[in-house]
Each structure stands twice: as C-alpha cells, then as structure tokens.
Write a protein that holds these residues in place. Structure first.
Motif, PDB file in Angstrom:
ATOM      1  N   HIS A 385     -27.746  17.670   7.877  1.00  0.00           N
ATOM      2  CA  HIS A 385     -27.168  17.299   6.577  1.00  0.00           C
ATOM      3  C   HIS A 385     -26.651  15.862   6.570  1.00  0.00           C
ATOM      4  O   HIS A 385     -26.427  15.294   5.504  1.00  0.00           O
ATOM      5  CB  HIS A 385     -26.049  18.267   6.177  1.00  0.00           C
ATOM      6  CG  HIS A 385     -24.828  18.207   7.052  1.00  0.00           C
ATOM      7  ND1 HIS A 385     -24.716  18.938   8.205  1.00  0.00           N
ATOM      8  CD2 HIS A 385     -23.684  17.504   6.945  1.00  0.00           C
ATOM      9  CE1 HIS A 385     -23.545  18.689   8.764  1.00  0.00           C
ATOM     10  NE2 HIS A 385     -22.898  17.822   8.022  1.00  0.00           N
ATOM     11  N   GLN A 386     -26.469  15.251   7.758  1.00  0.00           N
ATOM     12  CA  GLN A 386     -26.035  13.856   7.819  1.00  0.00           C
ATOM     13  C   GLN A 386     -27.206  12.882   7.949  1.00  0.00           C
ATOM     14  O   GLN A 386     -27.056  11.692   7.688  1.00  0.00           O
ATOM     15  CB  GLN A 386     -25.092  13.647   9.009  1.00  0.00           C
ATOM     16  CG  GLN A 386     -23.757  14.370   8.892  1.00  0.00           C
ATOM     17  CD  GLN A 386     -22.872  14.113  10.099  1.00  0.00           C
ATOM     18  OE1 GLN A 386     -23.206  13.306  10.973  1.00  0.00           O
ATOM     19  NE2 GLN A 386     -21.751  14.810  10.164  1.00  0.00           N
ATOM     20  N   ARG A 388     -30.146  12.521   6.283  1.00  0.00           N
ATOM     21  CA  ARG A 388     -30.682  11.910   5.061  1.00  0.00           C
ATOM     22  C   ARG A 388     -29.781  10.779   4.566  1.00  0.00           C
ATOM     23  O   ARG A 388     -30.245   9.665   4.300  1.00  0.00           O
ATOM     24  CB  ARG A 388     -30.842  12.971   3.976  1.00  0.00           C
ATOM     25  CG  ARG A 388     -31.331  12.413   2.641  1.00  0.00           C
ATOM     26  CD  ARG A 388     -31.436  13.505   1.587  1.00  0.00           C
ATOM     27  NE  ARG A 388     -31.779  12.953   0.302  1.00  0.00           N
ATOM     28  CZ  ARG A 388     -30.908  12.429  -0.551  1.00  0.00           C
ATOM     29  NH1 ARG A 388     -29.612  12.403  -0.232  1.00  0.00           N
ATOM     30  NH2 ARG A 388     -31.304  11.925  -1.710  1.00  0.00           N
ATOM     31  N   GLU A 389     -28.481  11.049   4.450  1.00  0.00           N
ATOM     32  CA  GLU A 389     -27.564  10.029   3.930  1.00  0.00           C
ATOM     33  C   GLU A 389     -27.524   8.808   4.843  1.00  0.00           C
ATOM     34  O   GLU A 389     -27.560   7.657   4.373  1.00  0.00           O
ATOM     35  CB  GLU A 389     -26.165  10.616   3.777  1.00  0.00           C
ATOM     36  CG  GLU A 389     -25.150   9.628   3.226  1.00  0.00           C
ATOM     37  CD  GLU A 389     -23.771  10.227   3.083  1.00  0.00           C
ATOM     38  OE1 GLU A 389     -22.849   9.491   2.677  1.00  0.00           O
ATOM     39  OE2 GLU A 389     -23.605  11.425   3.365  1.00  0.00           O
ATOM     40  N   THR A 390     -27.471   9.043   6.157  1.00  0.00           N
ATOM     41  CA  THR A 390     -27.404   7.932   7.108  1.00  0.00           C
ATOM     42  C   THR A 390     -28.656   7.067   7.041  1.00  0.00           C
ATOM     43  O   THR A 390     -28.585   5.835   6.952  1.00  0.00           O
ATOM     44  CB  THR A 390     -27.215   8.470   8.534  1.00  0.00           C
ATOM     45  OG1 THR A 390     -26.003   9.221   8.605  1.00  0.00           O
ATOM     46  CG2 THR A 390     -27.172   7.328   9.540  1.00  0.00           C
ATOM     47  N   THR A 393     -29.075   5.241   3.577  1.00  0.00           N
ATOM     48  CA  THR A 393     -28.083   4.166   3.423  1.00  0.00           C
ATOM     49  C   THR A 393     -28.480   2.948   4.250  1.00  0.00           C
ATOM     50  O   THR A 393     -28.444   1.804   3.751  1.00  0.00           O
ATOM     51  CB  THR A 393     -26.690   4.658   3.845  1.00  0.00           C
ATOM     52  OG1 THR A 393     -26.302   5.749   3.005  1.00  0.00           O
ATOM     53  CG2 THR A 393     -25.662   3.543   3.720  1.00  0.00           C
TER      54      THR A 393
END
Length: 648
Positions: A385-386, A388-390, A393
């Motif tokens: 879950h971390q 994709r965002e990492t 970004t």
C-alpha cells in the motif's frame, strides 16, 4: 444441458455455502454420500447431478444456481486443455448477444443445427482475433443467453473468466492488478494510445482503459488468450485491436507509434529468436545477447513508442546486473532512454520468486538533453500500500528533483549495475538525517496517541456484570440483522473500490477495484464485516460509504434502532478470540455467536468501550512499527557515518 458435469470438493463447498472441511466430514460421516466418478484419490471428482440430489435430500441445497450449473457443464464438456478455447467461444457468443439481441431472439427459435451453422458466421467478427471455435454445444449457449438476460453479457463473462482462473490457477498466471495499475500510471499515456506487445489475458490493457486511455492495442502469441483479452475489453465497452502472433518474430504492428507501451515479457525464455532476428531494425541499442531474453522486449517497446513517449517494462532483477547485458544497459543510459528503475516487492511478477524491477524508459526526441541522473527507487521491502504512493511521488518530481536519483556517471562503470538497492546506500547525509528526524517525530506522535489511548481505558472498572444474551440467528429472524455475501470475484481493474479480506485483516482502506454489477453489495456506514471461515476476531465496522463488498466476507447490516454496530463488532471479536485454535466457522456457526440482549443505550455504552480498545490496539501497533523503523534508520545511519552521537 447435459448431465455429465463433474465437481470437485471445492465446488461442492461453494454450492452448499460451507468450507471444504465440511465436505470432507460429509464424506466420512454419510455412507450415502456420492462416490467419486473420476479424478484422483487426492483430488476426486463427483457427478454434479448426484451431488445436487444428495445435497437436496439433506436439506443443504434448494437449487443449483444457473451460473454454477453453466460453469460445471462448460468445464465438463471439453478437455481441460481446450477450456480456454471454450471460454473464448462463450465470450464471442456473449459479444454477439450484446451487439445483436434481436438477431439472437430470432435465431434462438431455430433448431440447434441451424443455430450452429449461423453462429459460425456471426462469431467471426473483425475485432476478435483467431478462428471461430465450436467447442461449446448450442444447448449450453442457450443457457448462457438465459444467464446474460438476468445479469448482462459483461457480468456473465466476468463470472466465467474468474472461474476459469480459479480452475487453472497453477497453469494460468496473470499480472496482479496493483502492479498493472502502477505500470499504466507510470506510462502517462493520458487519453492516447497504449500498446501491450504481449498482452496475455488483457490485464494491462484493461487497467489502461480504466485510467482513461481510449486507444488500446495488443498482440498476443497465444490465440485463445488473445481472444479472451479482446472479449474482456469489448464487453466492457473499450474499443480495442488485438492481434495474434509472436511480437518479436511476427510484428503485427510494424509501423505503430503508440503514446505509451507497457509490457510484461516472459522471464528467462532463451529461445526468443536470436538467430533469425540478428539483423533486426529494432535493435537500435545493440543486438541483444542470446542469454538476455528480456532486452529484446525492452527495445521492441522503445521501437513502438512515439518520440517523447514512455515505455514501462516489468523485468527480472537479474537483468539489472548480468554481465552479458551491460553493453545495452550502457547504451540505454547514454542515449537518455532509461530514466528509472524501481525494485518491487517479491511476488509482484508472475512466476517470479524474487523482487522484480520496473524499467521506465522514454524514447528520446531530437535535441533532448541527456538527464544527468537516473531515478532509483528500492520499494522491495515496502508494504504494497506504500509502494504506489512512493513510486509515483518520486517519478512525478523527477528530474527536477533528484532525490533518490543516481548520477549517470556513477552508473556508467564497468558493471553498469542498475540494482536500486546497491545505490540506495549512497543517499546523502542530509537526506539520511531528515529521514531519521522525521521518523523520530512520527514516533513521538505515536507515543502521545498511545498515552491518550491508555488514559481512555482508565474509565474501565473491574466488576461482574452478567449480560443477558441472544444469538445472531435470533436477531436475523427478528429482522434486526441481515447477513449478506458477495458473489465470487477476484480483485481486478474497475471503477468501484472493493473491500477485500486482506483489507479487513490489515485494517486498510479498500484496495480492490471492480466493475459494478446488479449483484454488487454496496457498503454502508454501520455495516459490520468479517472474513468468511470463522475469523470473526477481526470484525470491522464500516465508517464510510463508496466501496463494495469483496468475496470471502460476511456483511452484517443492522437496524440502527435496535443494534449498535460497534457493540456487535466487539462481541464478534470476543467470540473469535475465545474460539482461537478451533477449526473454521461456517455461516451457520456465525449465526450461533452470542451477543448481548440490552437496551440500545446500553449497547452504545459497550460499543464506545470497544472503540477505545480498538484505538488502543491501533496505537500499540503503530508504536511497534514506527519504533522498528526508527531503530533501523538509527543503526543504518550510525553504521555508515551519516549519523553521529556528539559527546556531552
């Protein structure tokens, strides 16, 4: 439909709404349980009609649902190796139904022989690749048409497709939906054209369609997979072109210049065509060595993307540092074509035991400056879950922000090693210090939250309070609780967020995505959700609407004027804790769970207490996780000299 269909133990469990262990118990306890008619001693097969009769006599089944009967008849009607062919034929038939319902209404009145003859022409459409199959008999197609009339052509095919994946889970591998979505987002095609030269069953193209891409083009060397991919796209309203052929040896889109290319090539397939393709025009960065079977696909992707467009290719980690591929890797770097390498968590690629990489490439335009840095992201140890965002970004801020990027000159050494983990140790002192301070601040905030949670528990008093009890079953009969389940479905691309079993257990937001159907169960605030199979110890109260229920979950919808959901969830968790160490719980067992028979205001008082315990549990978990991260950062920083402990 014919009566020769067979079912496995898992199918019987699905028909009766029980666990597989219950079926094993029935076989041991009941002498009249049907005997196997095929299969092996470890995986026996039973006659569907015999099983249906037995279940009905035992009062465990009212009627086999039409969709289940169709699936069992479909699987029994063809050899196992022709099942994909049969699924493709049914898909083509459903597409015909969707496009020409009046024509089918007229044709359905004719004899089976007449229908067979006419369908041979109707199913051979220009937008479906491959030849027309006759594996599925007309009587079964008539049943498929009946089911499509009830739930729609697309939903009917989705059901059969998911069952096909379940039946061939060891033979048919698909790209996880999360990885596909990340790849299509990184490709940044916007509303343009996306090309997948090895599209398989269409996972990447469907993900691209869900993100707003309007031009979908694919090639697939397996004819049946290509047809299934095309059917999935077309039934969901996505115009597309899918052709059959080995993209390396038989490029069916020789002049294509797509806005983006996404590709998941086969790993370690050495027979990729080295001899016959030695002088191919696509090898603009060098002839791929025989032992570098993924590099031809990288260059094929760059050849078919427009100048300035991106290609995202899923690669084995070994491709980042194999000596035989270092010359091509160096050429990709010198040309400014390879922009980023992302190490993903293990299991992110089909049939890959390690942590695969994503190579993000950009076809250079005339006059493009060569970037001074290449982005390296090591997400191999991150929870998904971390990731994709990492990754998004970092990618969206590159190249203006070179945080996490490695100077090009540092990569162009003798080895040309593109492994992100190798270069993450070279992070700057400033960045290491910032990470440590940020982790320290987060830890302090978590400790404060834990302290508050502890203070909230001080309101509890130790006293005996014998609560009058009722059961879930009694409340269901009284209309105070309604139990719902979703139909069997896998997490895949779509528009609607879906709560999965993993989300409930981890306490995460809905991570699945599906396309809504008439059978979709929408979640409402106040619903209580628990995993099927007896894991009521992780009961969860839904706080927001907007998502739907995934398979493998039970939903308890309460009458808020009679049942407090937090109180119900708390007692379900208590029941689950007391049952630990026992075997799985069936739906009937869940109905026997006891809950308090109390006035609503008393239930709310207990519900508030359960919420405080839940907050305490979350605070403890957060402190543990962030504490471990803080210690790891501190050890790493002290070990590599980026942190120090000044003398007092």
């Amino acid at each position: 439909m014919q009566d020769s269909a067979t079912v496995a133990a898992a199918d019987i469990a699905r028909l009766a709404g029980v666990g597989r262990a219950a079926v094993s118990n029935w076989r041991r306890r009941f002498d009249d349980f049907p005997s196997p008619v095929g299969g092996t001693s470890s995986s026996p097969l039973f006659s569907l009609s015999d099983v249906e009769d037995w279940l009905r006599r035992q009062g465990k089944l009212a009627e086999v649902p039409l969709d289940e009967r169709i699936w069992q008849e479909l699987r029994a009607g063809v050899e196992d190796l022709r099942l994909a062919e049969a699924i493709g034929q049914v898909g083509a038939f459903l597409l015909f139904l969707d496009r020409s319902p009046a024509e089918w209404a007229r044709l359905a009145k004719k004899s089976d022989d007449a229908v067979t003859e006419r369908l041979a022409d109707e199913l051979a459409t220009d937008d479906l690749p491959g030849s027309v199959s006759t594996a599925v008999a007309v009587p079964l197609l008539r049943a498929v048409a009946e089911l499509a009339g009830e739930r729609g052509a697309a939903a009917t095919f989705d059901f059969l497709y998911e069952r096909y994946l379940d039946a061939h889970s060891r033979r048919v591998v698909t790209l996880p939906a999360d990885v596909a979505d990340l790849m299509t987002e990184l490709s940044a095609a916007g509303g343009g054209t996306v090309f997948d030269p090895l599209c398989g069953l269409g996972t990447l193209l469907l993900s691209a369609a869900a993100s707003g891409v309007t031009g979908l083009i694919g090639q697939e060397r397996d004819e049946q997979a290509a047809r299934i991919a095309a059917v999935r796209l077309l039934l969901h309203g996505h115009g597309s072109t899918v052709r059959v052929g080995d993209a390396l040896r038989d490029d069916r889109f020789a002049s294509l210049q797509a806005d983006a290319v996404v590709c998941c090539p086969p790993f370690a397939e050495r027979a990729w065509g080295y001899e016959e393709l030695a002088g191919d025009i696509r090898w603009q960065y060098g002839l791929p060595p025989r032992g570098e079977p993924e590099l031809p696909w990288v260059q094929h992707a760059l050849f078919h993307v427009r100048p300035g467009g991106h290609a995202v290719v899923l690669m084995p980690s070994a491709a980042a540092d194999r000596r035989s591929g270092r010359r091509i890797r160096a050429q990709l770097l010198r040309a400014g074509a390879l922009r980023a390498v992302v190490a993903l968590p293990a299991g992110a690629a089909p049939n890959s035991l390690g942590s695969p990489h994503l190579w993000i490439l950009r076809r250079p335009e005339v006059g493009d400056p060569i970037p001074s840095h290449v982005l390296m992201v090591d997400a191999s140890e991150m929870p998904w879950h971390q990731v994709r965002e990492t990754v998004l970004t970092r990618w969206r801020s590159y190249p203006a922000d070179t945080e996490g990027a490695v100077p090009l000159i540092d990569l162009l050494d003798e080895e040309v090693d593109l492994t992100p983990a190798r270069h993450s140790a070279g992070r700057s002192v400033d960045r290491a210090g910032q990470e440590f301070v940020a982790s320290l601040d987060a830890m302090a905030a978590s400790v404060t939250a834990l302290h508050q949670a502890l203070e909230d528990l001080r309101t509890f008093t130790a006293e005996r309070d014998d609560l009058p009890k009722t059961t879930i079953a009694e409340q269901v009969r009284a209309g105070a609780i309604v139990i719902r389940q979703a139909s069997q479905q896998k997490v895949k691309s779509g528009e609607v967020p879906m709560l999965t079993v993993e989300d409930v257990i981890a306490g995460d937001a809905p991570s699945g995505r599906i396309s809504a159907t008439a059978e979709t169960v929408a979640l409402e605030p106040g619903d209580v959700v628990v995993p099927s199979g007896g894991r009521v110890s992780v009961a969860r109260v839904i706080r927001e609407s907007g998502a739907v229920l995934g398979s493998g979950l039970h939903l308890f919808r309460v009458d808020p004027g009679r049942i407090d959901p937090d109180c119900l969830a708390g007692f379900l968790r208590s029941a689950g804790t007391s049952r630990r160490g026992q075997t799985g719980t069936s739906r009937s067992d869940i109905r026997r769970v006891e809950i308090p028979r109390l006035p609503l205001d008393e239930q709310r008082r207990l519900g508030d207490a359960f919420r405080k315990l839940e907050a305490m549990e979350g605070a403890v978990g957060q402190v543990a996780d962030q504490g471990a991260a803080l210690v790891a950062l501190g050890r790493a920083g002290l070990g590599d000299g980026t942190l120090r402990n000044p003398l007092p």
